[in-house]
Design a protein around this motif. Structure first.
Motif, short mmCIF file in Angstrom:
data_model
loop_
_atom_site.label_atom_id
_atom_site.label_comp_id
_atom_site.label_asym_id
_atom_site.label_seq_id
_atom_site.Cartn_x
_atom_site.Cartn_y
_atom_site.Cartn_z
N LEU A 1 48.21 45.71 53.98
CA LEU A 1 49.20 46.78 54.08
C LEU A 1 49.77 46.82 55.49
O LEU A 1 49.03 46.83 56.48
N ASP A 2 51.10 46.84 55.58
CA ASP A 2 51.74 46.94 56.89
C ASP A 2 51.91 48.40 57.27
O ASP A 2 51.41 49.31 56.60
N VAL B 1 54.30 50.42 57.03
CA VAL B 1 55.03 51.28 56.09
C VAL B 1 54.41 51.28 54.71
O VAL B 1 54.99 51.76 53.75
N GLY B 2 53.19 50.71 54.60
CA GLY B 2 52.47 50.76 53.34
C GLY B 2 52.83 49.67 52.35
O GLY B 2 52.44 49.74 51.18
N GLU B 3 53.55 48.64 52.81
CA GLU B 3 53.90 47.53 51.92
C GLU B 3 52.89 46.40 52.08
O GLU B 3 52.40 46.13 53.17
N LEU B 4 52.58 45.75 50.95
CA LEU B 4 51.66 44.62 50.99
C LEU B 4 52.40 43.36 51.42
O LEU B 4 53.43 43.00 50.86
N THR B 5 51.83 42.68 52.41
CA THR B 5 52.44 41.47 52.95
C THR B 5 51.41 40.35 52.92
O THR B 5 50.26 40.55 53.32
N PRO C 1 55.52 40.71 41.51
CA PRO C 1 54.34 41.04 42.31
C PRO C 1 53.12 41.18 41.40
O PRO C 1 53.16 41.94 40.43
N VAL D 1 51.55 45.13 41.38
CA VAL D 1 52.29 46.38 41.26
C VAL D 1 51.45 47.43 40.56
O VAL D 1 51.34 48.58 40.98
N ARG E 1 47.20 47.28 42.42
CA ARG E 1 46.87 47.40 43.83
C ARG E 1 46.01 48.61 44.14
O ARG E 1 45.29 48.63 45.13
N ASN E 2 46.08 49.65 43.32
CA ASN E 2 45.36 50.89 43.63
C ASN E 2 44.02 50.99 42.93
O ASN E 2 43.37 52.04 42.96
#
Length: 459
Positions: A177-178, A180-184, A197, A200, A203-204
């Motif tokens: 997680l970066d 801003v909360g996006e997975l990279t 992805p 989607v 992930r949680n």
């Protein structure tokens, strides 16, 4: 010691005590063990010792320690998990002595439930993996790899490589997680990139999730189509967690259908926990290193980092024959701001001015706080023209009103600039450059403040 006192000591000992026959049948157990496990004496005496263990511990004990006890005569600190009468599990350490003359094995059982979760899980992962030499090597390899990891990228790449090998996956990727909360994607590969992805809807999840072709077709049609296009049979998603805080995920991609058993899930969890803890360690070390070299109030470089940066800048200027400008900046009438609005407001002004100084210099320049309301900017490869442009931009930005709780504060800075031209000047020390810039700053103060003044050293 009389026989009654021996009996009382045996029953009330602070650890569980068990006597078994040489072939492992329980002959006697003390009250402490019965209290811990919830069994009655008739329920426990006459059964095998291994029947008190959970399946993983049974396998671990029978394949390793049951044969070792007759050969070695004793066992020390063997980690096992006992099954209690109510079905719960009790982590224990046992010591055992074989008394062949008396025809008994004497076993001391120590309650290990107070150990931290990581130790229990790691021991369990090792027990599960004991039957497979390859999986033992996996744990050793990941411990070695994580031990030398210094960055998030190092951890992610090591984790992806070890996971791909350990689980015989076609590919593996670590996504973090970066800000801003996006997975990279940080380590490994993602064959589904650009298609859909794979995380989607997954992930949680708080646990390992496996999606095969059948599950994807029923629940994730887009993912199913992407799996077919890339000729993948399944994928697994392992969350990376710091307590309840999400750090990212590991995704393993499988080209062939396979069975995902308890051993697979346990090893994924053990490796995931190690990766998560290593990420936390690496980030904490990075944070501590940052704090050691940066001003805690404003976040800009502190005196130690400024001195090192200035030494490096002087070295580079001399090596490449490029000019160097050093600016000494002091907030005008800062004491009046503190006296009128309070020190909290004064701190807010310093924080905002540090931000504006950073915006006023170039991206490669270094801004630091040398103490109080004094700042320094190191501008490598900057001649008088460039230094003037930077100083004017700083003066313009710092004159803008600063909003605080009580209203707006007008602030400004006085700037002194010292220059070093390798072709024209002998090389000064960092301290000499700062002293000359400081002297020029006071000339700006004396000339009316809110301005910049150059101080050029003699050839």
């Amino acid at each position: 010691m009389t026989e009654p006192s021996k009996h009382a000591w045996f029953q009330g000992a602070p650890c569980g005590l068990i006597g078994t026959s040489l072939d492992g049948l329980i002959l006697e157990a003390n009250d402490t063990l019965l209290e811990w496990t919830g069994f009655s004496r008739p329920q426990i005496e006459g059964r095998s010792f291994t029947s008190l263990l959970d399946p993983g511990s049974q396998l671990f004990y029978e394949t390793r320690h049951a044969q070792a006890l007759p050969l070695q005569g004793q066992l020390n600190e063997v980690a096992l998990t006992m099954l209690c009468a109510d079905g719960s599990r009790l982590p224990v350490l046992i010591n055992a002595i074989r008394d062949a003359a008396a025809g008994v094995n004497r076993i001391a059982v120590f309650n290990a439930s107070g150990r931290i979760q990581y130790e229990r899980d790691l021991l369990h992962a090792r027990r599960v993996a004991e039957s497979s030499e390859a999986q033992v090597r996996v744990l050793q390899e990941v411990s070695r790899a994580f031990g030398v990891s210094a960055t998030d990228e190092d951890v992610a790449q090591s984790f992806a490589e070890v996971a791909r090998t350990a689980f015989a996956a076609r590919e593996a990727g670590v996504l973090l997680l970066d800000d801003v909360g996006e997975l990279t994607l940080v380590g490994g590969t993602n064959p589904l990139a650009g298609l859909v992805p794979p995380i989607v809807s997954l992930r949680n999840s708080p646990d390992v999730v496996v999606v095969d072709d059948e599950t994807a077709t029923a629940r994730f049609p887009q993912l199913a189509a992407a799996l077919h296009e890339t000729r993948l049979a399944a994928l697994s998603v392992m969350p990376l967690l710091d307590a309840d805080r999400r750090l990212g995920i590991l995704v393993c991609f499988f080209g062939r259908a396979r069975q995902f058993d308890d051993q697979f899930f346990d090893l994924q969890k053990a490796l995931g926990r190690q990766a998560s803890q290593t990420l936390v360690r690496v980030r904490l070390q990075r944070r501590l290193a940052f704090l050691a070299l940066h001003d805690q109030l404003t976040g800009v470089a502190n005196r130690q980092l400024l001195e090192q940066s200035l030494e490096d800048a002087l070295e580079a200027a001399s090596a490449h024959n490029t000019p160097l400008a050093v600016m000494f900046l002091d907030v005008d009438e800062f004491k009046s701001i503190n006296d009128r609005f309070g020190h909290a407001a004064g701190d807010m002004v310093l924080v905002e001015l540090a931000v504006r100084l950073g915006a006023g210099v170039r991206s490669e320049d270094v801004v630091g706080r040398i103490g109080g309301d004094e700042f320094v900017a190191i501008c490598a490869n900057a001649d008088e023209h460039a230094a003037t442009t930077i100083a004017e931009r700083i003066l313009r930005l710092t004159q803008e009103p600063i909003a605080i709780g009580e209203g707006l504060i007008s602030a400004s800075v006085s700037v002194g600039i010292s220059m070093f031209h390798p072709r024209l000047h002998s090389r000064p020390t960092p301290e000499q450059l700062l002293v000359r810039a400081d002297r020029a700053m006071y000339e700006s103060k004396g000339a009316g403040k809110n301005r910049a003044t150059f101080e050029t050293p003699p050839p």
